[in-house]
Design a protein around this motif. Structure first.
Motif, PDB file in Angstrom:
ATOM      1  N   ASP A 150       0.766  -1.116   0.008  1.00  0.00           N
ATOM      2  CA  ASP A 150      -0.109   0.054   0.012  1.00  0.00           C
ATOM      3  C   ASP A 150       0.894   1.380  -0.019  1.00  0.00           C
ATOM      4  OD1 ASP A 150      -2.665  -1.430   0.338  1.00  0.00           O
ATOM      5  OD2 ASP A 150      -2.078  -2.155   2.131  1.00  0.00           O
ATOM      6  N   THR A 151       2.032   1.113  -0.353  1.00  0.00           N
ATOM      7  CA  THR A 151       2.939   2.289  -0.473  1.00  0.00           C
ATOM      8  C   THR A 151       2.697   3.094  -2.026  1.00  0.00           C
ATOM      9  OG1 THR A 151       4.584   1.758   1.126  1.00  0.00           O
ATOM     10  CG2 THR A 151       5.317   3.022  -0.930  1.00  0.00           C
ATOM     11  N   HIS A 152       2.574   4.382  -2.110  1.00  0.00           N
ATOM     12  CA  HIS A 152       2.546   5.060  -3.288  1.00  0.00           C
ATOM     13  C   HIS A 152       3.804   5.537  -3.606  1.00  0.00           C
ATOM     14  CE1 HIS A 152      -2.237   5.238  -3.400  1.00  0.00           C
ATOM     15  NE2 HIS A 152      -1.723   4.172  -2.670  1.00  0.00           N
ATOM     16  N   ILE A 153       4.261   5.540  -4.697  1.00  0.00           N
ATOM     17  CA  ILE A 153       5.667   6.531  -5.335  1.00  0.00           C
ATOM     18  C   ILE A 153       5.406   7.206  -6.353  1.00  0.00           C
ATOM     19  CG2 ILE A 153       7.826   5.963  -5.833  1.00  0.00           C
ATOM     20  CD1 ILE A 153       7.964   3.299  -4.411  1.00  0.00           C
ATOM     21  N   GLY A 154       5.544   8.401  -6.272  1.00  0.00           N
ATOM     22  CA  GLY A 154       5.286   9.515  -7.378  1.00  0.00           C
ATOM     23  C   GLY A 154       6.103   9.261  -8.673  1.00  0.00           C
ATOM     24  N   ALA A 155       5.789   9.753  -9.835  1.00  0.00           N
ATOM     25  CA  ALA A 155       6.339   9.885 -10.937  1.00  0.00           C
ATOM     26  C   ALA A 155       7.841  10.310 -10.722  1.00  0.00           C
ATOM     27  CB  ALA A 155       5.669  10.802 -11.914  1.00  0.00           C
ATOM     28  N   PHE A 156       8.503   9.400 -11.764  1.00  0.00           N
ATOM     29  CA  PHE A 156      10.072   9.687 -11.961  1.00  0.00           C
ATOM     30  C   PHE A 156      11.044   9.451 -10.778  1.00  0.00           C
ATOM     31  CE2 PHE A 156       7.545  12.678 -14.716  1.00  0.00           C
ATOM     32  CZ  PHE A 156       8.118  12.388 -16.057  1.00  0.00           C
ATOM     33  N   SER A 157      10.220   9.082  -9.599  1.00  0.00           N
ATOM     34  CA  SER A 157      11.212   8.549  -8.600  1.00  0.00           C
ATOM     35  C   SER A 157      12.060   7.361  -8.811  1.00  0.00           C
ATOM     36  CB  SER A 157      10.255   8.219  -7.246  1.00  0.00           C
ATOM     37  OG  SER A 157       9.781   9.464  -6.908  1.00  0.00           O
ATOM     38  N   ARG A 158      13.142   7.517  -8.383  1.00  0.00           N
ATOM     39  CA  ARG A 158      14.040   6.193  -8.598  1.00  0.00           C
ATOM     40  C   ARG A 158      14.468   5.671  -7.156  1.00  0.00           C
ATOM     41  NH1 ARG A 158      19.660   9.552 -10.636  1.00  0.00           N
ATOM     42  NH2 ARG A 158      19.606  10.916  -8.917  1.00  0.00           N
ATOM     43  N   ILE A 159      14.637   4.263  -7.184  1.00  0.00           N
ATOM     44  CA  ILE A 159      14.723   3.563  -5.959  1.00  0.00           C
ATOM     45  C   ILE A 159      15.872   2.552  -6.321  1.00  0.00           C
ATOM     46  CG2 ILE A 159      13.762   2.270  -4.068  1.00  0.00           C
ATOM     47  CD1 ILE A 159      12.176   4.575  -4.752  1.00  0.00           C
ATOM     48  N   GLN A 160      17.196   2.869  -5.780  1.00  0.00           N
ATOM     49  CA  GLN A 160      18.368   2.220  -6.048  1.00  0.00           C
ATOM     50  C   GLN A 160      18.601   0.771  -5.359  1.00  0.00           C
ATOM     51  OE1 GLN A 160      19.174   3.544  -8.527  1.00  0.00           O
ATOM     52  NE2 GLN A 160      20.427   5.349  -8.368  1.00  0.00           N
ATOM     53  N   PRO A 161      19.502   0.107  -5.857  1.00  0.00           N
ATOM     54  CA  PRO A 161      19.601  -1.352  -5.551  1.00  0.00           C
ATOM     55  C   PRO A 161      19.454  -1.628  -4.044  1.00  0.00           C
ATOM     56  CG  PRO A 161      21.075  -0.978  -7.434  1.00  0.00           C
ATOM     57  CD  PRO A 161      20.520   0.540  -6.745  1.00  0.00           C
ATOM     58  N   GLY A 162      18.914  -2.588  -3.401  1.00  0.00           N
ATOM     59  CA  GLY A 162      19.049  -3.141  -2.053  1.00  0.00           C
ATOM     60  C   GLY A 162      18.235  -2.273  -1.323  1.00  0.00           C
ATOM     61  N   SER A 163      17.303  -1.251  -1.643  1.00  0.00           N
ATOM     62  CA  SER A 163      16.471  -0.307  -0.741  1.00  0.00           C
ATOM     63  C   SER A 163      15.328  -1.072  -0.344  1.00  0.00           C
ATOM     64  CB  SER A 163      16.173   0.817  -1.529  1.00  0.00           C
ATOM     65  OG  SER A 163      17.459   1.554  -1.792  1.00  0.00           O
ATOM     66  N   ASN A 164      14.784  -0.628   0.969  1.00  0.00           N
ATOM     67  CA  ASN A 164      13.618  -1.204   1.617  1.00  0.00           C
ATOM     68  C   ASN A 164      12.715  -0.056   1.862  1.00  0.00           C
ATOM     69  OD1 ASN A 164      14.252  -4.320   1.693  1.00  0.00           O
ATOM     70  ND2 ASN A 164      16.089  -3.428   2.538  1.00  0.00           N
ATOM     71  N   VAL A 165      11.573  -0.044   1.352  1.00  0.00           N
ATOM     72  CA  VAL A 165      10.524   0.804   1.662  1.00  0.00           C
ATOM     73  C   VAL A 165       9.479   0.419   2.378  1.00  0.00           C
ATOM     74  CG1 VAL A 165       9.178   2.690   0.768  1.00  0.00           C
ATOM     75  CG2 VAL A 165      11.360   2.246  -0.417  1.00  0.00           C
ATOM     76  N   GLY A 166       9.151   0.610   3.774  1.00  0.00           N
ATOM     77  CA  GLY A 166       8.002   0.170   4.403  1.00  0.00           C
ATOM     78  C   GLY A 166       6.622   0.504   3.801  1.00  0.00           C
ATOM     79  N   GLY A 167       5.753  -0.314   4.336  1.00  0.00           N
ATOM     80  CA  GLY A 167       4.203  -0.269   3.851  1.00  0.00           C
ATOM     81  C   GLY A 167       3.565   0.934   4.263  1.00  0.00           C
ATOM     82  N   LEU A 168       2.427   1.341   3.405  1.00  0.00           N
ATOM     83  CA  LEU A 168       1.538   2.493   3.945  1.00  0.00           C
ATOM     84  C   LEU A 168       2.238   3.737   3.906  1.00  0.00           C
ATOM     85  CD1 LEU A 168      -0.173   0.581   6.766  1.00  0.00           C
ATOM     86  CD2 LEU A 168      -1.279   1.402   4.599  1.00  0.00           C
ATOM     87  N   SER A 169       3.298   3.949   2.996  1.00  0.00           N
ATOM     88  CA  SER A 169       3.929   5.225   2.894  1.00  0.00           C
ATOM     89  C   SER A 169       3.733   5.927   1.823  1.00  0.00           C
ATOM     90  CB  SER A 169       5.567   4.876   2.743  1.00  0.00           C
ATOM     91  OG  SER A 169       5.994   4.377   4.135  1.00  0.00           O
ATOM     92  N   ARG A 170       4.052   7.261   1.549  1.00  0.00           N
ATOM     93  CA  ARG A 170       3.699   8.108   0.474  1.00  0.00           C
ATOM     94  C   ARG A 170       5.115   8.730  -0.010  1.00  0.00           C
ATOM     95  NH1 ARG A 170       0.102   5.249   0.598  1.00  0.00           N
ATOM     96  NH2 ARG A 170      -2.163   5.450   0.503  1.00  0.00           N
ATOM     97  N   ILE A 171       5.612   8.371  -1.203  1.00  0.00           N
ATOM     98  CA  ILE A 171       6.814   8.786  -1.735  1.00  0.00           C
ATOM     99  C   ILE A 171       6.467   9.859  -2.786  1.00  0.00           C
ATOM    100  CG2 ILE A 171       9.321   8.175  -2.468  1.00  0.00           C
ATOM    101  CD1 ILE A 171       8.551   6.997   0.047  1.00  0.00           C
ATOM    102  N   GLY A 172       6.864  10.982  -2.756  1.00  0.00           N
ATOM    103  CA  GLY A 172       6.482  12.221  -3.643  1.00  0.00           C
ATOM    104  C   GLY A 172       7.442  11.811  -5.158  1.00  0.00           C
ATOM    105  N   HIS A 173       7.052  12.872  -6.107  1.00  0.00           N
ATOM    106  CA  HIS A 173       7.736  12.969  -7.248  1.00  0.00           C
ATOM    107  C   HIS A 173       9.114  13.320  -7.097  1.00  0.00           C
ATOM    108  CE1 HIS A 173       8.188  15.044 -11.089  1.00  0.00           C
ATOM    109  NE2 HIS A 173       7.176  14.751 -11.476  1.00  0.00           N
ATOM    110  N   SER A 174       9.687  12.412  -8.135  1.00  0.00           N
ATOM    111  CA  SER A 174      11.273  12.736  -8.419  1.00  0.00           C
ATOM    112  C   SER A 174      12.144  12.489  -6.944  1.00  0.00           C
ATOM    113  CB  SER A 174      11.514  13.954  -9.127  1.00  0.00           C
ATOM    114  OG  SER A 174      10.623  14.379 -10.344  1.00  0.00           O
TER     115      SER A 174
END
Length: 225
Positions: A150-174
């Motif tokens: 249930d995490t939302h990640i905004g347009a043009f964002s980049r998540i690099q190798p080995g990263s961990n993003v928890g649930g129910l989060s809101r990640i913005g644009h770019s």
């Protein structure tokens, strides 16, 4: 999908990941369309060397300037660079061609059927996209990334190798989340924020903030001028 032609707009170091994913999906990289001159980098691999390596596994792609590009039949389209120029490039392509962008997923990634991926998303090998996740246009998920439910990640964002993003989060644009960073769940990350390699984020982040360390602390603003 096998035998279809993939056209990549722009050149950067992530071409190796795109070539790899194309091979794994049985795609032919037929064209690389350059919108800006290839930037020199002391430790980068030049485009001509990447093309030489690719030529050992399939037809050598044609290199074109954007001014010389015309859409063809049986083509899939993807943005190559992960830098902020991606948004400008998408705008140029939309104004000129109204292209529909492809969503490229490595066969060794897991994307929940309950997730939603917008056009132009890339998901690399061994990444996991949890249920209810929403990835905006041209989000780049590199290798070995975990995105919680249930995490939302905004347009043009980049998540690099080995990263961990928890649930129910809101990640913005770019937003950039660098190698090996960890974000706890239920966080809000503002547009254009940059989270450094190995950082551990335990609270919300303002737009444009550069965050480093364990726990991650504010260093400066990186908002585009």
């Amino acid at each position: 999908m096998s035998g279809q032609q993939l056209v990549i707009f722009g050149s950067s170091n992530i071409l190796s990941d795109l070539f790899d994913c194309a091979l794994a999906n049985g795609l032919i990289v037929s064209k690389i369309v350059l919108h800006t001159p290839e930037p020199p980098g002391e430790r980068d691999i030049a485009l001509h060397e990447r093309i030489r390596q690719w030529g050992q596994h399939g037809p050598v792609p044609e290199i074109l300037d954007l001014a010389d590009f015309t859409p063809g039949e049986n083509e899939l389209y993807l943005l190559g660079p992960t830098t902020p120029t991606r948004a400008v490039l998408e705008q140029q392509l939309d104004q000129r061609f109204k292209l529909q962008f492809h969503t490229l997923i490595h066969p060794r990634a897991y994307v929940s059927p309950l997730a939603r991926l917008a056009p132009g998303v890339f998901v690399g090998a061994n990444s996991v996209i949890g249920p209810g996740t929403v990835l905006g246009r041209h989000v780049f998920i590199n290798r070995g990334v975990t995105i919680g439910h249930d995490t939302h990640i905004g347009a043009f964002s980049r998540i690099q190798p080995g990263s961990n993003v928890g649930g129910l989060s809101r990640i913005g644009h770019s937003v950039t989340i660098a190698i090996g960073a960890t974000l706890l769940e239920r966080l809000v990350i503002g547009d254009h924020a940059f989270i450094g390699a190995g950082a551990v984020v335990i609270s919300d982040i303002d737009a444009g903030a550069l965050m480093l360390g364990i726990p991650a602390k504010f260093k400066k603003s990186v908002l585009p001028s």
